[in-house]
Design a protein around this motif. Structure first.
Motif, PDB file in Angstrom:
ATOM      1  N   ILE A   1      28.895  41.652  47.903  1.00 51.70           N
ATOM      2  CA  ILE A   1      29.302  40.426  48.585  1.00 51.70           C
ATOM      3  C   ILE A   1      30.625  39.936  48.006  1.00 51.70           C
ATOM      4  N   ILE A   2      30.716  39.952  46.680  1.00 46.35           N
ATOM      5  CA  ILE A   2      31.951  39.466  46.057  1.00 46.35           C
ATOM      6  C   ILE A   2      33.113  40.380  46.405  1.00 46.35           C
ATOM      7  N   GLN A   3      32.856  41.676  46.346  1.00 47.03           N
ATOM      8  CA  GLN A   3      33.950  42.604  46.629  1.00 47.03           C
ATOM      9  C   GLN A   3      34.502  42.377  48.027  1.00 47.03           C
ATOM     10  N   ILE A   4      33.590  42.138  48.952  1.00 48.22           N
ATOM     11  CA  ILE A   4      34.012  42.001  50.332  1.00 48.22           C
ATOM     12  C   ILE A   4      34.751  40.698  50.580  1.00 48.22           C
ATOM     13  N   LEU A   5      34.255  39.620  50.012  1.00 49.80           N
ATOM     14  CA  LEU A   5      34.836  38.321  50.352  1.00 49.80           C
ATOM     15  C   LEU A   5      35.935  37.892  49.401  1.00 49.80           C
ATOM     16  N   GLY A   6      35.947  38.421  48.207  1.00 47.98           N
ATOM     17  CA  GLY A   6      36.958  37.990  47.249  1.00 47.98           C
ATOM     18  C   GLY A   6      38.211  38.834  47.304  1.00 47.98           C
ATOM     19  N   THR A   7      38.022  40.142  47.333  1.00 47.83           N
ATOM     20  CA  THR A   7      39.163  41.048  47.196  1.00 47.83           C
ATOM     21  C   THR A   7      40.277  40.809  48.222  1.00 47.83           C
ATOM     22  N   PRO A   8      39.946  40.527  49.502  1.00 47.53           N
ATOM     23  CA  PRO A   8      41.041  40.313  50.446  1.00 47.53           C
ATOM     24  C   PRO A   8      41.982  39.195  50.027  1.00 47.53           C
ATOM     25  N   VAL A   9      41.445  38.203  49.317  1.00 46.77           N
ATOM     26  CA  VAL A   9      42.306  37.079  48.932  1.00 46.77           C
ATOM     27  C   VAL A   9      43.330  37.528  47.884  1.00 46.77           C
ATOM     28  N   ILE A  10      42.903  38.365  46.951  1.00 47.28           N
ATOM     29  CA  ILE A  10      43.900  38.846  45.985  1.00 47.28           C
ATOM     30  C   ILE A  10      44.889  39.746  46.707  1.00 47.28           C
ATOM     31  N   ALA A  11      44.420  40.461  47.717  1.00 49.50           N
ATOM     32  CA  ALA A  11      45.335  41.341  48.448  1.00 49.50           C
ATOM     33  C   ALA A  11      46.449  40.523  49.084  1.00 49.50           C
ATOM     34  N   ILE A  12      46.090  39.444  49.757  1.00 50.02           N
ATOM     35  CA  ILE A  12      47.125  38.662  50.422  1.00 50.02           C
ATOM     36  C   ILE A  12      48.006  37.973  49.391  1.00 50.02           C
ATOM     37  N   THR A  13      47.422  37.617  48.259  1.00 48.14           N
ATOM     38  CA  THR A  13      48.219  36.994  47.209  1.00 48.14           C
ATOM     39  C   THR A  13      49.275  37.970  46.693  1.00 48.14           C
ATOM     40  N   ILE A  14      48.869  39.202  46.530  1.00 40.42           N
ATOM     41  CA  ILE A  14      49.835  40.203  46.071  1.00 40.42           C
ATOM     42  C   ILE A  14      50.935  40.368  47.113  1.00 40.42           C
ATOM     43  N   VAL A  15      50.546  40.357  48.394  1.00 42.30           N
ATOM     44  CA  VAL A  15      51.556  40.455  49.449  1.00 42.30           C
ATOM     45  C   VAL A  15      52.545  39.305  49.315  1.00 42.30           C
ATOM     46  N   LEU A  16      52.026  38.107  49.102  1.00 40.12           N
ATOM     47  CA  LEU A  16      52.913  36.954  48.981  1.00 40.12           C
ATOM     48  C   LEU A  16      53.853  37.105  47.786  1.00 40.12           C
ATOM     49  N   VAL A  17      53.321  37.580  46.673  1.00 46.86           N
ATOM     50  CA  VAL A  17      54.178  37.766  45.498  1.00 46.86           C
ATOM     51  C   VAL A  17      55.271  38.780  45.804  1.00 46.86           C
ATOM     52  N   ALA A  18      54.885  39.861  46.459  1.00 49.36           N
ATOM     53  CA  ALA A  18      55.878  40.894  46.771  1.00 49.36           C
ATOM     54  C   ALA A  18      56.954  40.337  47.694  1.00 49.36           C
ATOM     55  N   VAL A  19      56.527  39.628  48.731  1.00 53.44           N
ATOM     56  CA  VAL A  19      57.499  39.065  49.670  1.00 53.44           C
ATOM     57  C   VAL A  19      58.415  38.092  48.959  1.00 53.44           C
ATOM     58  N   GLU A  20      57.814  37.252  48.134  1.00 54.31           N
ATOM     59  CA  GLU A  20      58.597  36.264  47.401  1.00 54.31           C
ATOM     60  C   GLU A  20      59.620  36.946  46.497  1.00 54.31           C
ATOM     61  N   ARG A  21      59.194  38.030  45.903  1.00 55.86           N
ATOM     62  CA  ARG A  21      60.089  38.708  44.981  1.00 55.86           C
ATOM     63  C   ARG A  21      61.241  39.394  45.707  1.00 55.86           C
ATOM     64  N   PHE A  22      60.915  39.992  46.844  1.00 57.95           N
ATOM     65  CA  PHE A  22      61.943  40.652  47.642  1.00 57.95           C
ATOM     66  C   PHE A  22      62.929  39.643  48.227  1.00 57.95           C
ATOM     67  N   LEU A  23      62.388  38.643  48.905  1.00 57.22           N
ATOM     68  CA  LEU A  23      63.221  37.810  49.763  1.00 57.22           C
ATOM     69  C   LEU A  23      63.467  36.425  49.192  1.00 57.22           C
ATOM     70  N   HIS A  24      62.727  36.103  48.185  1.00 57.57           N
ATOM     71  CA  HIS A  24      62.869  34.799  47.565  1.00 57.57           C
ATOM     72  C   HIS A  24      62.762  33.662  48.568  1.00 57.57           C
ATOM     73  N   LEU A  25      61.596  33.512  49.122  1.00 61.01           N
ATOM     74  CA  LEU A  25      61.395  32.532  50.184  1.00 61.01           C
ATOM     75  C   LEU A  25      61.014  31.166  49.657  1.00 61.01           C
ATOM     76  N   GLY A  26      60.595  31.096  48.414  1.00 63.69           N
ATOM     77  CA  GLY A  26      60.215  29.788  47.891  1.00 63.69           C
ATOM     78  C   GLY A  26      58.739  29.487  48.021  1.00 63.69           C
ATOM     79  N   ILE A  27      57.938  30.501  48.377  1.00 60.65           N
ATOM     80  CA  ILE A  27      56.513  30.215  48.521  1.00 60.65           C
ATOM     81  C   ILE A  27      55.919  29.728  47.199  1.00 60.65           C
ATOM     82  N   PHE A  28      56.409  30.294  46.107  1.00 60.11           N
ATOM     83  CA  PHE A  28      55.879  29.870  44.813  1.00 60.11           C
ATOM     84  C   PHE A  28      56.962  29.275  43.923  1.00 60.11           C
ATOM     85  N   ASP A  29      58.183  29.153  44.447  1.00 62.85           N
ATOM     86  CA  ASP A  29      59.270  28.730  43.577  1.00 62.85           C
ATOM     87  C   ASP A  29      59.520  27.237  43.721  1.00 62.85           C
ATOM     88  N   PRO A  30      59.296  26.483  42.665  1.00 63.95           N
ATOM     89  CA  PRO A  30      59.463  25.034  42.776  1.00 63.95           C
ATOM     90  C   PRO A  30      60.876  24.629  43.175  1.00 63.95           C
TER      91      PRO A  30
END
Ligand code: HEA
Ligand code: HEA
Ligand code: CUA
Ligand SMILES: [Cu+2]
Lengths: 100, 341, 238, 550
Positions: free
Chosen positions: D212-241
């Protein structure tokens, strides 16, 4: 174990057309509602309509209603529950930051 | 200064005792639980080891027992939680009228500025027995201000202020660590806290050339042109900043917020986010134009104005009785919105 | 009931069963139930995948209310609505295809599948028109992003902070982009389903892949049903 | 026991089984047999464990002296990052589910295979792709963010290989999702006739909760990693104050997965220990339903507590109170388990084979680790000890002392079934003892170190912390030997070990009713279950001497 469920008996053609019409109507309705200023309720109305539409798709097109088994419904409900937890408990932080 | 083989950290702040007491309580509770469980394990393992002709006795389980060992631990947990919450609450609520120190963290050093104007790097001098409030921000990544002997730690974030406070009780030199991983020299981001007797501290203060931080802020306030809009006689285009700090401010979008350090900071760096009710949105952003140190000085200055009696047309006043013409304007705006269609 | 009409072809176990029945399942019913449960659970993971984005959207929208409204209003609700209707129609053709295969109506099956693909491409086409427009207006986040001097809705004279508007567009592109990626995968699946149906791979008894593919397609539709109001509509009137 | 295919012990002619049915590389790399895939996982996991352990040894060596002398600061930072990432994403999360779980879940419920054998193979390939990416990343520069990837350091300030490491975790995450999905469907759909929910072994319940945890938790880290990658590539400010983003949002999303993930690591191990304790005290598990439900409760409640990793990160005071409060609720089901295991021993008929020793070790160390979790969850104390070695000690107690002990115990318990050979019992007991001693020597000093104030992720440290660090380093070498030993004698036993009977422990459970090693489809006939789990009463009815291994 596997009680014989599945979508052996899918709904009739008429149901499908009716649901389709309802979905189109919902879309038009939500666009119309968006053009009226309801203040904070715009978002609420739009999301309510979206939820109704999503339910229609899930129940009829995805045959969730016909599934005699409760299991599939349980899967859907628990997914929504955990999504809700993610949103609600994040808001527990963001929503209370102004107070501290 | 440091013991060679410490098993227990020194206590040098008023909150250290509370944390230690709680810790000892938890150690005792855990020791009791461990003793209970281990004794049971060892006793059963020895007493019921396999013996010829003796068969295991099958036991279903027992709901009363299960309830007992769920509810009793839960009660113990709640005690721990409550006690911990109280200690945390105290540790996170700075007392009024504390001495303020602005902290700017950057890879990999600490810059500290006393409200009186002394600037230090990687070293903070504080007197015994005075509440010190830290107003902290970071220029780059997340750091964490950690003084073990004070039992105090707070992450330092870029883009906003976080607060912490302590009251030192014992003179000495103590470690200041950066506890949040921040890159190559994270472990080198160590400083020291020098706690002094008040007299010594005064001597140290006077030996260090400086003017109060707010004076530096005042100069900047004029140089950056803030004073053209924020006039103390209330005739400027912006609110009179006297007496603003520490009071609730009514915002344009209907919210009311407390004018704390973060609020003033946001006003300077991102004025669009929180517009004061009853004023035109003309204040420009100073993001990129001022350094973290300068922001701190400005904030210190705005705070120093709080002690001045408010004149006319401050935001606080404006909030209660919005000037007629601006109030109309905003009403019109909202009316216009609903009249379309 | 399930294995009733299975045609006997030579098998390893010497039992008679449908060639599509995998050896580790006892019955076709069991296999079908497993597949649909598996798909539903997979859709659950997809919900959580998008859920992270919805969480980010929720938080930033509350934080930068004005800018999100200003940025949202630059979108064309007409195009959004058209796309919503296109997707709804495609969902209908998907259920029609399943309905057809269960009743052995080959012509309807094939034409529904073809229509589904057409709708799918139409959606992507409209989406790309929207994306192109964003490029022209410099609304694509990044170095060339521009959002200067756009007043906040309801607060004329007050300008949106471009950085915060950029956050909206970042989330817009990530959310719709991931959704479009799902559409592309869906089109791939349906192209294969069409190919297999063409070759008569599915019968009135055995059509699980169609059902499973359909579940996926409808799910992608549902995501859009939420994206549309959140991104296009709720800030239309501010 | 309708379908027990009893085999005379010590039989000489080898029967056809899953190991010898086909030969050749292809028959392994393209297999869809869950047992072979389990072995593929076992080999690859062990490889990664030793890499992670190697990093750990280097970390400990560097910390032998206060000065940073063995490696450069940057290298050290990469060491603990990669140690954490490898151990968590490439060892502990898949460890029990992908090996023992893969091997046993179908067998314990009387199925021929998992519901989706090809997806099972796919999940191994994804794991390998992730692993190769991770290896490549480590060999060509590495990452230095800590396994937690905190922004904005990871998105804007480091120039190491974040994207590649993120991608590796992302891919491995999908492998984990697919495993969980497969288990849930299998447990729902593939149970043998008569295998009702309340007859399931608790190992299955634990895996169900884990999934249950694997199914419902893991996708959230997946999208988080996507966001980090995008932020790092393009510097969109999603996490940058600076651009209006919020670094804490990252932490929320990260821990939304990573806290539940710690239960992915511990629940299967709890399942293993439950089986072992029942078997070696010859008893049914005390409070079966409570133990089963506590697994589910841990999985569900585990999703409610994530921000306890963020008490000093700048979340609101109230959020701190809420999350601390909720954290205490997830500790209750763990307590239930500990008490039930203890109660199971009562009036048992206990023997001390190696698996049982590991199980005892598990209970002891997990209890200590869990209780120190209560310290961390306590707001007042967390402020002082968070991000110090106290935390490091806490999670190693649970993950190494708990989860890894359980994993080793399980490997010993089912080794005869997996390999068809007996391992040398004497050596195994010795190894268990060495691991236990080495473990405590390594990590107990770290609790003290943490409370005295040594921050974690420090490559050089003030001199007064040295003595405790020396103890810890000394312990880690002992621990290393303790882990090498089983590796050696397991390999040894594959060639020289005595052939194992079908049921060397006279244990309950369907997996023991088929041959060792089992045939490709697990059972010669589909089993029909008519008994409760842990029917040791019946098994011991005809009290013959249990053939003791070794
Ligand atoms: C398998 C892994 C695992 C498990 C199972 C747990 C279990 C728990 N963890 Fe742990 N934890 C980690 C792995 C794990 N943790 C990791 C990896 C980190 C650090 C991550 C990082 O920052 O890198 C961490 C960090 C961590 C923190 C944050 C520390 C910080 O950085 O500030 C906290 C705070 O609340 C915490 C709490 C708990 C609690 C309350 C439990 C509970 O579930 C424990 C419950 C068990 C028991 C309580 C014992 C048995 C109970 C009894 C015997 C009952 C009787 C007791 C009484 C009556 C008192 N953990
Ligand atoms: C499953 C998880 C797991 C496991 C098993 C371990 C195992 C060990 N860990 Fe680790 N550890 C973590 C998960 C784990 N750890 C995590 C998540 C972190 C946090 C990272 C971060 O901060 O980002 C961490 C951090 C961490 C630190 C803190 C670093 C720091 O903050 O600066 C330390 C320090 O002592 C440490 C030590 C050890 C030791 C001594 C072992 C021992 O148990 C290892 C024993 C194993 C061996 C010794 C291998 C035996 C092999 C040989 C002897 C052969 C030699 C090898 C080759 C020839 C290739 N670990
Ligand atoms: Cu600054 Cu760590
Ligand atoms: Cu946690």
């Amino acid at each position: 174990m596997s009680d014989h469920s599945s979508s052996e008996h899918s709904s009739s053609l008429g149901t499908y057309i009716a649901v389709w019409l309802a979905l189109i109507a919902g879309t038009i309705l939500t666009v119309v509602a968006a053009h009226i200023n309801l203040g904070p309720f715009n978002a609420a109305v739009a999301l309510t309509i979206a939820t109704v539409k999503a339910l229609l798709v899930a129940l009829f097109f995805m045959h969730l209603r016909g599934a005699s088994e409760k299991l599939l419904k349980l899967v859907v409900i628990s997914t929504i529950f955990f999504l809700f937890i993610l949103l609600a408990l994040s808001m527990a932080d963001y929503g209370t930051r102004v107070w501290s | 200064m440091f013991d060679n083989f410490p098993l227990w950290p020194q206590r040098a702040s008023t909150s250290a005792g509370g944390v230690d007491a709680l810790y000892i309580f938890l150690v005792i509770v855990s020791a009791m639980m461990i003793a209970l469980i281990f004794t049971a394990l060892v006793y059963f393992a020895a007493r019921y080891r396999k013996q010829k002709g003796v068969r295991a006795e099958q036991i279903e389980g027992s709901t009363p027992l299960e309830l007992t060992w769920s509810i009793i631990p839960l009660c113990v947990f709640m005690v721990i939680f409550l006690w911990g919450a109280v200690v945390y609450f105290k540790g996170r609520t700075p007392p009024r009228d504390s001495t303020e120190v602005y902290v700017v963290a950057k890879q990999w050093m600490w810059k500290l500025e006393h409200a009186e104007g002394q600037r230090e790097i990687n070293e903070l001098h504080v007197p015994v027995g005075r509440d010190v409030k830290l107003i902290m921000t970071s220029q780059d990544v997340i750091h964490s201000f950690y003084v073990p002997v004070f039992r105090m730690k707070q992450d330092v974030l870029p883009g906003r202020y976080t607060m912490a406070w302590f009251r030192a009780t014992k003179p000495g030199t103590y470690h200041l660590f950066c506890a949040e991983y921040c890159g190559t020299q994270h472990s080198g981001m160590i400083g020291s806290i020098v706690v002094m007797e008040p007299a010594q501290y005064e001597a140290w203060m006077s030996g260090t050339p400086s003017g109060p931080l707010s004076v530096a802020g005042e100069k900047m306030f004029a140089e950056l042109g803030c004073s053209t809009c924020h006039r103390s006689d209330g005739t400027g285009r912006g609110p009179n900043l006297q007496g603003v700090f520490g009071k609730p401010v009514a915002l344009d979008d209907g919210r009311t917020v407390m004018a704390d350090e973060n609020y003033v900071r946001d006003c300077i760096l991102d004025p669009g986010a929180k517009r004061v009710k009853g004023f035109q949105p003309i204040m420009p952003t100073f993001q990129g134009l001022v350094s973290e140190d300068q922001v701190n000085a400005l904030v210190a200055y705005v705070k120093s104005l709080a002690k001045v009696q408010p004149g006319t047309k401050t935001a606080a006043v404006a909030a209660q009785t919005p000037p007629a013409e601006t109030a109309n304007a905003s009403q019109k705006a909202s009316l216009k919105g609903s009249q379309v269609e | 009931m399930p294995d009733s009409s299975a045609v006997a072809v030579g098998q390893s176990h010497g039992e008679t069963h449908n060639p599509a029945l995998l050896h580790h399942f006892a019955t076709e019913q069991q296999q079908r139930d497993s597949a649909s449960l598996g798909m539903w659970i997979f859709l659950g993971t997809e919900v959580m995948f998008f859920g992270g984005l919805f969480c980010a959207y929720l938080i930033y929208r509350l934080k930068y209310f004005g800018e999100f409204a200003a940025a949202s209003q630059t979108l064309s609700w007409q195009l959004g609505m058209t796309n919503t209707i296109v997707l709804i129609c495609s969902s209908l053709t998907v259920v029609l295809a399943i309905w057809a295969v269960q009743r052995g109506k080959r012509a309807l099956l094939l034409s529904s599948l073809i229509l589904t693909l057409i709708f799918g491409f139409a959606f992507l086409g409209i989406k790309s028109i929207e994306y192109a427009e964003k490029f022209e207006k410099h609304h694509v986040p990044g170095p060339s992003f521009q959002f200067a001097n756009v007043p906040l809705p309801g607060h004329p004279g007050e300008m949106a902070n471009p950085a915060h508007a950029q956050l909206y567009f970042s989330l817009y592109f990530i959310m719709t982009g991931l959704h479009a990626l799902h559409m592309i995968i869906g089109i791939g699946i349906f192209a294969w389903l069409l190919y297999a149906s063409w070759h008569g791979r599915f019968t009135t008894e055995y059509n699980t892949p169609l059902e499973i593919g359909g579940l996926y397609w409808h799910f992608v539709d549902i995501i859009w049903i939420y994206l549309f109001p959140l991104l296009y509509l709720i800030d239309l009137r501010k | 026991m309708a379908t027990a295919t009893a085999q005379p012990a010590g039989q000489t002619i080898e029967r056809e089984n899953y190991l010898n049915k086909h030969y050749g590389v292809g028959s392994w790399l393209l297999t869809t047999d869950h047992k072979r895939i389990a072995l593929l996982y076992l080999i690859s996991l062990t490889f990664f464990f030793f890499i992670g352990g190697f990093f750990a040894l280097l970390i400990r060596l560097e910390l032998l002296t206060p000065a940073g002398d063995l490696v450069q600061a940057d290298t050290y930072n990469k060491l603990f990052t990669q140690h954490g990432m490898v151990m968590i994403f490439f060892f502990l999360i898949p460890s029990i589910p992908a090996t023992l779980g893969n091997f046993l879940v179908p067998m314990m419920i009387g199925a021929k295979d998992l519901a989706f054998p090809r997806i099972n193979l796919l999940s191994w390939y994804l794991y390998i792709i992730g692993g190769v990416l991770m290896l490549h990343c480590m060999l060509t520069g590495g990452v230095d963010t800590g396994w937690t990837f905190y922004v904005p350091f990871s998105t804007a300030y480091t120039n190491t290989k974040i994207i590649e490491a993120g991608l590796a975790a992302f891919v491995a995450g999908f492998s984990s999702i697919l495993t969980g999905l497969n288990f849930i469907v299998t447990i729902h759909r593939m149970r043998a006739p008569g295998m009702t929910w309340s007859r399931l072994p608790l190992f299955i319940w634990a895996h169900y909760a884990t999934s249950i945890i694997q199914i419902l938790g893991t996708p959230v880290i997946a999208i988080t990693i996507v966001l980090v990658a995008v932020e790092r590539f393009l510097h969109l400010g999603i996490f940058d104050p600076k651009l209006g983003g919020d670094p804490l949002l990252f932490q929320h999303l990260f821990w939304f997965y990573s806290h539940p993930a710690v239960y992915i690591m511990i629940l299967p191990s709890m399942g293993v220990v439950t089986e072992i304790i029942a078997c070696f005290s010859r008893k049914r598990i005390f409070g079966y339903h409570f133990v089963a439900m506590s697994s589910i409760a841990i999985a569900v409640l585990g999703f409610l507590v994530w921000a306890h990793h963020m008490f000093v990160a700048g979340i609101s005071l109230y959020a701190g109170l809420i999350f601390s409060f909720l954290t205490y609720f997830v500790a209750v089901p763990s307590a239930i388990k500990v008490f039930n295991w203890t109660a199971t021993l009562y009036k048992g008929s206990i023997t001390y084979e190696a698996p049982m020793l590991y199980a005892f070790g598990f209970i002891g160390l997990f209890t200590i680790g869990g209780l120190t979790g209560l310290f961390l969850a306590c707001l007042g104390i967390n402020v002082h000890v968070t991000d110090t070695y106290f935390v490091v000690a806490h999670f190693h107690y649970i993950m190494v002392g708990g989860a890894l002990m359980g994993y080793l115990g399980g490997m010993h318990f089912w080794w005869p079934k997996i390999s068809g050979k007996l391992y040398p019992e004497g050596w195994a007991r010795l190894a268990a003892l060495i691991v236990f001693i080495g473990f405590n020597l390594t990590f107990f000093p770290q609790f003290i170190l943490g409370y005295v104030g040594m921050p974690r992720r420090y490559y050089a440290y003030p001199a007064e912390f040295q003595i405790l660090n020396v103890l810890s380093t000394a312990g880690s070498t002992v621990l290393g030997i303790g882990y090498l030993l089983p590796m050696i004698y397991f390999l040894w036993s594959m060639r020289y070990g005595k052939p194992a009977p079908d049921n060397p422990w006279n244990a309950a459970g369907l997996e023991w009713k088929t041959a060792s090693p089992p045939p490709t489809f697990n059972f010669d006939e589909e089993p029909v279950v008519t008994w409760e789990a842990y029917n040791y009463e019946q098994l011991d009815e005809h009290e013959q001497e249990v053939p003791v291994a070794g």
